[in-house]
Design a protein around this motif. Structure first.
Motif, PDB file in Angstrom:
ATOM      1  N   GLU A  35       0.829  -1.206   0.000  1.00 32.97           N
ATOM      2  CA  GLU A  35       0.000   0.000   0.000  1.00 32.97           C
ATOM      3  C   GLU A  35       0.864   1.257   0.000  1.00 32.97           C
ATOM      4  O   GLU A  35       0.581   2.219  -0.728  1.00 32.97           O
ATOM      5  N   ALA A  36       1.938   1.259   0.780  1.00 29.80           N
ATOM      6  CA  ALA A  36       2.824   2.421   0.843  1.00 29.80           C
ATOM      7  C   ALA A  36       3.457   2.692  -0.520  1.00 29.80           C
ATOM      8  O   ALA A  36       3.566   3.849  -0.943  1.00 29.80           O
ATOM      9  N   VAL A  37       3.849   1.645  -1.223  1.00 35.24           N
ATOM     10  CA  VAL A  37       4.456   1.815  -2.550  1.00 35.24           C
ATOM     11  C   VAL A  37       3.426   2.343  -3.541  1.00 35.24           C
ATOM     12  O   VAL A  37       3.692   3.266  -4.309  1.00 35.24           O
ATOM     13  N   GLN A  38       2.232   1.769  -3.527  1.00 35.36           N
ATOM     14  CA  GLN A  38       1.182   2.207  -4.457  1.00 35.36           C
ATOM     15  C   GLN A  38       0.854   3.694  -4.253  1.00 35.36           C
ATOM     16  O   GLN A  38       0.648   4.420  -5.215  1.00 35.36           O
ATOM     17  N   LEU A  39       0.806   4.134  -3.005  1.00 39.92           N
ATOM     18  CA  LEU A  39       0.459   5.526  -2.722  1.00 39.92           C
ATOM     19  C   LEU A  39       1.561   6.512  -3.088  1.00 39.92           C
ATOM     20  O   LEU A  39       1.305   7.700  -3.276  1.00 39.92           O
ATOM     21  N   GLU A  40       2.789   6.038  -3.206  1.00 36.47           N
ATOM     22  CA  GLU A  40       3.922   6.922  -3.472  1.00 36.47           C
ATOM     23  C   GLU A  40       4.240   7.046  -4.956  1.00 36.47           C
ATOM     24  O   GLU A  40       5.078   7.851  -5.334  1.00 36.47           O
ATOM     25  N   LEU A  41       3.576   6.279  -5.813  1.00 34.83           N
ATOM     26  CA  LEU A  41       3.834   6.395  -7.249  1.00 34.83           C
ATOM     27  C   LEU A  41       3.445   7.780  -7.741  1.00 34.83           C
ATOM     28  O   LEU A  41       2.441   8.341  -7.302  1.00 34.83           O
ATOM     29  N   PRO A  42       4.231   8.341  -8.650  1.00 31.46           N
ATOM     30  CA  PRO A  42       3.886   9.683  -9.150  1.00 31.46           C
ATOM     31  C   PRO A  42       2.591   9.664  -9.956  1.00 31.46           C
ATOM     32  O   PRO A  42       2.336   8.729 -10.726  1.00 31.46           O
ATOM     33  N   LEU A  43       1.771  10.675  -9.766  1.00 29.34           N
ATOM     34  CA  LEU A  43       0.519  10.775 -10.509  1.00 29.34           C
ATOM     35  C   LEU A  43       0.754  11.254 -11.939  1.00 29.34           C
ATOM     36  O   LEU A  43       0.018  10.886 -12.847  1.00 29.34           O
ATOM     37  N   VAL A  44       1.755  12.102 -12.126  1.00 30.31           N
ATOM     38  CA  VAL A  44       2.033  12.688 -13.427  1.00 30.31           C
ATOM     39  C   VAL A  44       3.516  12.505 -13.745  1.00 30.31           C
ATOM     40  O   VAL A  44       4.303  13.443 -13.621  1.00 30.31           O
ATOM     41  N   PRO A  45       3.928  11.301 -14.168  1.00 35.62           N
ATOM     42  CA  PRO A  45       5.338  11.125 -14.517  1.00 35.62           C
ATOM     43  C   PRO A  45       5.653  11.841 -15.827  1.00 35.62           C
ATOM     44  O   PRO A  45       4.838  11.862 -16.748  1.00 35.62           O
ATOM     45  N   LEU A  46       6.816  12.476 -15.883  1.00 39.28           N
ATOM     46  CA  LEU A  46       7.235  13.205 -17.081  1.00 39.28           C
ATOM     47  C   LEU A  46       8.595  12.700 -17.537  1.00 39.28           C
ATOM     48  O   LEU A  46       9.468  12.438 -16.711  1.00 39.28           O
ATOM     49  N   CYS A  47       8.782  12.627 -18.856  1.00 42.66           N
ATOM     50  CA  CYS A  47      10.087  12.232 -19.389  1.00 42.66           C
ATOM     51  C   CYS A  47      11.082  13.373 -19.218  1.00 42.66           C
ATOM     52  O   CYS A  47      12.272  13.150 -19.043  1.00 42.66           O
ATOM     53  N   ALA A  48      10.595  14.617 -19.265  1.00 41.13           N
ATOM     54  CA  ALA A  48      11.403  15.817 -19.044  1.00 41.13           C
ATOM     55  C   ALA A  48      10.457  16.934 -18.619  1.00 41.13           C
ATOM     56  O   ALA A  48       9.286  16.948 -19.001  1.00 41.13           O
ATOM     57  N   GLU A  49      10.959  17.858 -17.833  1.00 41.36           N
ATOM     58  CA  GLU A  49      10.123  18.960 -17.368  1.00 41.36           C
ATOM     59  C   GLU A  49       9.576  19.792 -18.530  1.00 41.36           C
ATOM     60  O   GLU A  49       8.490  20.338 -18.449  1.00 41.36           O
ATOM     61  N   ASP A  50      10.345  19.889 -19.611  1.00 46.41           N
ATOM     62  CA  ASP A  50       9.909  20.696 -20.754  1.00 46.41           C
ATOM     63  C   ASP A  50       9.296  19.852 -21.867  1.00 46.41           C
ATOM     64  O   ASP A  50       9.271  20.264 -23.020  1.00 46.41           O
TER      65      ASP A  50
END
Length: 169
Positions: free
Chosen positions: A117-132
């Motif tokens: 559960e701790a791992v599932q909750l810590e996954l990023p909601l909006v992963p990005l390949c690069a900030e730009d």
């Protein structure tokens, strides 16, 4: 990954838990996780006052997720601080007790669901390949990081959108 709450409390000793778990079943059926490496668990369990056992430490896993803008696979390293309090309890809990610890009916506690559960909750909601990251063209779907597509993406006032078709360019 099991601990014995009563043993930890009475002995006063701590127990180190270092394991590497297969996390493939953890993300089965999720379309936002393309692949996952092993889950590295580094925890310490010990008894504390008030008849509680504390389990704390860290979790680490590498997952591959699609970029939220361009959908390319992105490798994300997730580190999770972990801390849970367990107490053997036979009766109902007050609201304050529910916030302070997890009541267990048996002396034996399997930590696996709490770690997952701790791992599932810590996954990023909006992963990005690069900030730009420029993402995909909403008209044709081309990856704008590779170059412009030539589509007209000027915003149109929705109140006047019906008139757009009357005046071809």
């Amino acid at each position: 990954m099991r601990i014995h709450v009563h043993e930890l409390i009475t002995s006063g000793a701590s127990r180190t838990i270092r394991e590497t778990l297969d996390a493939s079943a953890l993300f089965a059926g999720r379309r936002d996780v393309l692949s996952a490496g092993p889950l590295h668990v580094d925890l310490e369990a010990r008894g504390v006052e008030e008849g509680m056992a504390v389990v704390e430490g860290g979790l680490a896993i590498d997952v591959t997720m699609p970029c939220s803008r361009c959908l390319k696979p992105v490798r994300v390293s997730v580190t999770v601080p972990f801390q849970e309090h367990f107490k053997v309890s036979t009766g109902p809990q007050t609201e304050e007790e529910e916030d302070r610890f997890i009541a267990v009916k048996d002396n034996d506690v399997d930590l696996t669901p709490y770690v997952e559960e701790a791992v599932q909750l810590e996954l990023p909601l909006v992963p990005l390949c690069a900030e730009d990251c420029k993402g995909l063209c909403p008209e044709c779907g081309k990856d704008l990081n590779e170059g412009e597509c030539g589509c007209d993406r000027t915003p149109i006032d929705p109140r006047l959108a019906a008139l757009k078709d009357l005046f071809p360019r």
